[in-house]
Motif scaffolding. Sequence first.
Motif, PDB file in Angstrom:
ATOM      1  N   VAL A  79       0.826  -1.204   0.000  1.00  0.00           N
ATOM      2  CA  VAL A  79       0.000   0.000   0.000  1.00  0.00           C
ATOM      3  C   VAL A  79       0.863   1.258   0.000  1.00  0.00           C
ATOM      4  O   VAL A  79       0.436   2.312  -0.475  1.00  0.00           O
ATOM      5  N   ALA A  80       2.094   1.173   0.512  1.00  0.00           N
ATOM      6  CA  ALA A  80       2.976   2.346   0.547  1.00  0.00           C
ATOM      7  C   ALA A  80       3.248   2.897  -0.842  1.00  0.00           C
ATOM      8  O   ALA A  80       3.558   4.086  -0.992  1.00  0.00           O
ATOM      9  N   LEU A 192       3.161   9.469  -2.329  1.00  0.00           N
ATOM     10  CA  LEU A 192       3.999   8.729  -3.268  1.00  0.00           C
ATOM     11  C   LEU A 192       4.982   7.833  -2.522  1.00  0.00           C
ATOM     12  O   LEU A 192       5.289   6.729  -2.967  1.00  0.00           O
ATOM     13  N   HIS A 193       5.485   8.315  -1.395  1.00  0.00           N
ATOM     14  CA  HIS A 193       6.310   7.487  -0.515  1.00  0.00           C
ATOM     15  C   HIS A 193       6.291   8.125   0.865  1.00  0.00           C
ATOM     16  O   HIS A 193       6.666   9.293   1.030  1.00  0.00           O
ATOM     17  N   GLU A 194       5.872   7.376   1.876  1.00  0.00           N
ATOM     18  CA  GLU A 194       5.585   7.966   3.174  1.00  0.00           C
ATOM     19  C   GLU A 194       6.798   8.576   3.852  1.00  0.00           C
ATOM     20  O   GLU A 194       6.659   9.480   4.679  1.00  0.00           O
ATOM     21  N   PHE A 195       8.020   8.152   3.494  1.00  0.00           N
ATOM     22  CA  PHE A 195       9.190   8.727   4.138  1.00  0.00           C
ATOM     23  C   PHE A 195       9.514  10.128   3.624  1.00  0.00           C
ATOM     24  O   PHE A 195      10.454  10.764   4.125  1.00  0.00           O
ATOM     25  N   PRO A 233      -3.658   7.248   7.843  1.00  0.00           N
ATOM     26  CA  PRO A 233      -4.235   5.953   7.439  1.00  0.00           C
ATOM     27  C   PRO A 233      -3.257   5.102   6.628  1.00  0.00           C
ATOM     28  O   PRO A 233      -3.201   3.881   6.798  1.00  0.00           O
ATOM     29  N   LEU A 234      -2.488   5.746   5.743  1.00  0.00           N
ATOM     30  CA  LEU A 234      -1.503   5.009   4.954  1.00  0.00           C
ATOM     31  C   LEU A 234      -0.451   4.390   5.868  1.00  0.00           C
ATOM     32  O   LEU A 234      -0.050   3.231   5.676  1.00  0.00           O
ATOM     33  N   GLN A 239       2.021  -0.321   8.147  1.00  0.00           N
ATOM     34  CA  GLN A 239       2.626  -1.006   9.286  1.00  0.00           C
ATOM     35  C   GLN A 239       2.098  -2.429   9.423  1.00  0.00           C
ATOM     36  O   GLN A 239       2.811  -3.331   9.858  1.00  0.00           O
ATOM     37  N   GLN A 240       0.844  -2.638   9.021  1.00  0.00           N
ATOM     38  CA  GLN A 240       0.277  -3.980   9.048  1.00  0.00           C
ATOM     39  C   GLN A 240       0.893  -4.875   7.969  1.00  0.00           C
ATOM     40  O   GLN A 240       0.763  -6.093   8.025  1.00  0.00           O
ATOM     41  N   GLN A 241       1.530  -4.244   6.982  1.00  0.00           N
ATOM     42  CA  GLN A 241       2.182  -4.987   5.898  1.00  0.00           C
ATOM     43  C   GLN A 241       3.704  -4.949   6.053  1.00  0.00           C
ATOM     44  O   GLN A 241       4.445  -5.133   5.082  1.00  0.00           O
ATOM     45  N   ALA A 242       4.183  -4.717   7.273  1.00  0.00           N
ATOM     46  CA  ALA A 242       5.616  -4.504   7.500  1.00  0.00           C
ATOM     47  C   ALA A 242       6.459  -5.711   7.135  1.00  0.00           C
ATOM     48  O   ALA A 242       7.668  -5.585   6.916  1.00  0.00           O
ATOM     49  N   ALA A 243       5.854  -6.890   7.047  1.00  0.00           N
ATOM     50  CA  ALA A 243       6.639  -8.081   6.685  1.00  0.00           C
ATOM     51  C   ALA A 243       7.279  -7.937   5.310  1.00  0.00           C
ATOM     52  O   ALA A 243       8.298  -8.579   5.020  1.00  0.00           O
ATOM     53  N   LEU A 244       6.698  -7.090   4.456  1.00  0.00           N
ATOM     54  CA  LEU A 244       7.233  -6.912   3.102  1.00  0.00           C
ATOM     55  C   LEU A 244       8.607  -6.253   3.104  1.00  0.00           C
ATOM     56  O   LEU A 244       9.357  -6.371   2.123  1.00  0.00           O
TER      57      LEU A 244
END
Length: 489
Positions: A79-80, A192-195, A233-234, A239-244
């Motif tokens: 999603v990021a 576009l990218h959260e960082f 929200p993003l 964070q729920q997809q942090a395994a990626l």
Amino acid sequence: MTQVRTLTAPAAARSRTALPTARRTRPVTVALAPAALALALGLWGIRRGNSMWRDESTTYQIAHRDLPEIVRLLGNADVAHGVYYLLMHAVFALWDGGLLALRLPSVLAMAAAAAGVGLLGHRLAGPRAGLAAGLVFPLAPAAQRYAQEGRSYALVCAAVIAATHLLLSAVARPRKRTWTAYAAVATLACLLHEFAVLAVLAHGVALHRARVPAALGWAWGRAAAVVAVVLSPLVIVSQQQAALVGWISRPGPPELLGFGVLALIGLGCARARLPSRGPLPLRALALPLLLVPPATLLAASYVHPLYVDRYVLYAHVGLALLLGAALERLARARRAVAGGLAVLSVAALLPYSVQLRTPQSRLDDPLAAARAVRELTRPGDGVLFLPARRREPIMSSPGDFRGLRELALARPAIPSGTLHGIELPAPAVRARMLTAGRIATVNDPPGQPVDDTPQERVKREVLVRYFQRCAVRDVTGMRIVLYARPGRC
């Protein structure tokens, strides 16, 4: 009483020499010359020998899904990068131009970024410093690399630079609509990218260093709060997809050295008497842009590893501004020395620039792996991916796998709403493998850690026990192995 301003002889001489210089280096030149250089560098070797590495492969195959399929995927993974995938979906809908369509948005974004850096330098230190900064930026190895990648990092750079221009405008002439535009563009960069949110933090540090009035600090704080609220929200879903991003390790000597070298160069330039004429001092803005995002991400990565240098690519904007101003000052004092340094720097970068445009410059090449599978197999052979996440070759170039049987796949990526699909349970994988006479495997290169799932263990066990190696083909970042039952190679 009318005051008459007199100039001393040296000041008058400086006035006479500065005026023609300003006329010679117009803002349009400051923008267009860097943009033209960035565009030329981006288009040079843009196909990279018809290669594509795994992250670009992910962009390519996700952007070719239907909109409902993309939305379904983003609920489960990546999603990021969702906004970028939707943008690339629109690009491919307008023009399905393969590798050119995949990389051209990044090339154009980096050209816009180079123009923006030039104009930032113009606003902060004058036209010649701006021109130098704009020309330095696209020559940076990282800028050359990500100008030619089908990922979001060049677009994030362009958005951060646009937000920085709006910040300067808001400081020079505070207006509600300017701060609103700043918040909107900064939000776009973060989507576009959260960082990219670390660039907003760097802007706040710049305002503090410049000791702007409290009203401007509060205005920035309100804009930053809007960015944070929209982004939250993003952040929660990602964070729920942090395994990626579990492959990212804690920063080690290479990461620290890379950041340290750039930081030392920037700090060395900042020690010089740099020209400064904008709404913020050049040092006050450029140093936080260079130092705050990577330093913050590095520090956080000792708790939760997340640091990858491309995630904060826009930090090179700060370095380019400092280098441009330092080169302009050096040129004033010793024009020949500045010119010689520029020529030597370009000559030193040339071998890297040439290598950067080869397939070997990236981590792997799924397209080369797909071609190797096609050359080693015949219709009816089985195919396995070890590990399962190495399915990029078949997803990016399915034609090369036509006639082959996927022995482990239960549900493909698109129907399952996943990046790589879902595999069968281990007993079913074993049963399918035993029906094959020959199996082609797509593997990580030697020396990589192996996955310890039941499916991966059974794949390795069956191949060792019931098959023999017939052929091995190494390509960039992958190994293709053909196995067969004894006597059937």
